[in-house]
Enzyme design. Structure first.
Site, PDB file in Angstrom:
ATOM      1  N   HIS A 164      42.308  35.125  50.173  1.00 11.27           N
ATOM      2  CA  HIS A 164      42.050  34.969  48.737  1.00 11.27           C
ATOM      3  C   HIS A 164      41.341  33.643  48.523  1.00 11.27           C
ATOM      4  CE1 HIS A 164      45.765  32.758  49.288  1.00 11.27           C
ATOM      5  NE2 HIS A 164      45.752  32.306  48.053  1.00 11.27           N
ATOM      6  N   ASP A 191      42.887  26.202  49.577  1.00 11.52           N
ATOM      7  CA  ASP A 191      43.568  25.942  50.856  1.00 11.52           C
ATOM      8  C   ASP A 191      43.374  27.070  51.853  1.00 11.52           C
ATOM      9  OD1 ASP A 191      45.224  27.274  48.895  1.00 11.52           O
ATOM     10  OD2 ASP A 191      46.930  27.078  50.239  1.00 11.52           O
ATOM     11  N   ASP A 215      49.000  34.868  50.735  1.00 11.54           N
ATOM     12  CA  ASP A 215      50.200  34.449  50.017  1.00 11.54           C
ATOM     13  C   ASP A 215      50.687  35.628  49.152  1.00 11.54           C
ATOM     14  OD1 ASP A 215      48.950  32.075  50.881  1.00 11.54           O
ATOM     15  OD2 ASP A 215      48.861  31.195  48.907  1.00 11.54           O
TER      16      ASP A 215
END
Lengths: 304, 304
Positions: A62, A66, A213
């Site tokens: 995504h 980070d 995530d």
């Protein structure tokens, strides 16, 4: 054939002095795949002796920084190293703009190779890449922005006849294809020989699943089932479950529940919040539910 | 007052396993300044215990990636750390587009603070920043794209009358301003008292000069003259002078000539090509001309 997973970065949004942000290098059947590319990924690759040139496919889960800020430097370095081959990046399509590939503001760093952005889909699982040995499935996750997990799985190999069975039961060539497809064999004397006595047992297909995530979601279980290694984010511990829900992340315990219900061999947890100086409590929390849990750490290597 | 320079990255375009790309942290009068911001600068800052929050001014010499790719992560981390104060970035104006500040493609990473891009000028030296203690001068360099060096200099302090001189020569208050401005004093008995007997000698002004990246050019000498520390790029050794010219870089020997003619106290060379596994030859080459030469190394700290 050896399969190898190397953790390049194990921190969540904020890097620490020891932990870079998300990136994994996976080697399957002699090809290296980069999964996410946080800041400094190219440096970790160099530190760990993994050749930048061997990377042809990069999977970006995504578009939080980070998970992709390392692409700027990596793309530039590949150019400086003389790359000519296309580089395929599997990502949500806004990456094209984020990398400024859509405008000519940087003529002095023109790339001598082509970047293909292969768009991810957040609606349903899809095979986004395959070659003769493996296929890569993207799975929608539940994060604050569109986000996918990735499952790297070996393809089923064609099954082989046992030579001694051919001799023993005097099997004609005409029957072999059918047996390879799963048929039993009926001998001239009427005995039925079960297929599993005629065919080599299939080597288990290796499987690596990357879930990073996401909010805790059991929807991933059918896809990560029986993986040799499941990497599942564990940004928080169970005490911080409210924060995990609020930010669409998981706890160590939740990662372990997914691992247990998916009957995987090994669970690696990572994407740790920078607030944790000491990670043993997260490991303990996960191991209570799934003993074969390990902590991600930059540079750690897992063979499977 | 202590002044401190810390090397965050010492490699040129390609980072190595030990050397990140260009970035220096400078502390003068309690303020930290970041000079260039190669990939991983925020990680080096953390590793070296330099607070990210204390950085309000960032100086980017030019827009090759090895000098600014660290901004993406640093800007994002400052936001995650709750920054509210403006961040000033002194750079060529295309940086605004390169950081995607001109378009709203990233609403989920909206910054809660403001970034000011203060444009550099490649035509002539300019004071681009000053506060009560220091001023920062940009100097045009000769690189493949617009590029500036930076000189951080303490301002001249207001000079103070020597109290004992006032008493000794019975100097009236009306004359003090003139003496502070440099006048001598004529006593009632006609004796001329030289200004340097009346005024405290000025403390030497501290000066740090950052010259990165450039073709060898003596045009910088008037500006870096007498610096306590001159950092000058030395991408190559003298054997590679043709390559240095072709790519608009300098050799270690050339850096030393600039240091010698500028009569600086100390020369630091850096921005080393990744081809050099061993840097002692570059150091030797420079020290033959300018003995007070040191090699930049990530994490090295110089007080002055």
């Amino acid at each position: 054939v050896s399969f190898s997973l190397t953790i390049l970065g194990s921190s969540s949004a904020l890097p620490t002095s020891q932990r870079f942000t998300s990136a994994h290098a996976l080697t399957m059947h002699g090809h290296s795949y980069l999964i996410d590319c946080g800041e400094g990924s190219q440096i970790r690759l160099r530190q760990l002796g993994i050749s930048l040139r061997r990377i042809n496919h990069i999977f970006i889960s995504h578009l939080h920084g980070d998970h992709y800020y390392g692409l700027y430097g990596l793309i530039t370095s590949l150019n400086l190293l003389g790359r000519k081959n296309d580089l395929n990046i599997y990502a949500f399509p806004e990456l094209y703009q984020l990398l400024n590939l859509d405008r000519d503001i940087f003529p002095h760093e023109k790339l001598d190779y082509n970047i293909n952005i292969i768009p991810l889909n957040n609606e349903s699982p899809q095979i986004i890449y395959e070659n003769k040995n493996i296929e890569v499935l993207s799975i929608p996750l539940r994060h604050r922005i569109p986000c996918c997990g990735f499952v790297f799985a070996e393809k089923e190999k064609p099954r082989k006849m046992l030579k001694e069975a051919i001799l023993k039961y005097n099997i004609p060539i005409a029957c072999i294809k059918g047996i390879k497809d799963g048929n039993d064999y009926i001998c001239n004397d009427g005995r039925l020989i079960s297929n599993n006595l005629l065919i080599e047992s299939a080597p288990p297909q290796k499987k690596y699943a990357y879930i990073n995530d996401t909010l805790y979601t059991k929807s991933v279980i059918p896809y990560v089932k029986y993986a040799n290694i499941l990497y599942h984010e564990a940004t928080f511990d169970e005490k911080m479950i409210a924060r995990a829900r609020q930010t669409c992340h998981s706890t160590a315990k939740q990662a372990a529940i997914i691992a247990k219900e998916s009957e995987v061999e090994k669970l690696i947890i990572g994407h740790f919040s920078a607030r944790y100086k000491e990670l043993q409590p997260l490991l303990n929390e996960a191991r209570e539910i799934f003993p074969e849990t390990y902590l991600a750490e930059d540079g750690l290597n897992f063979n499977f």
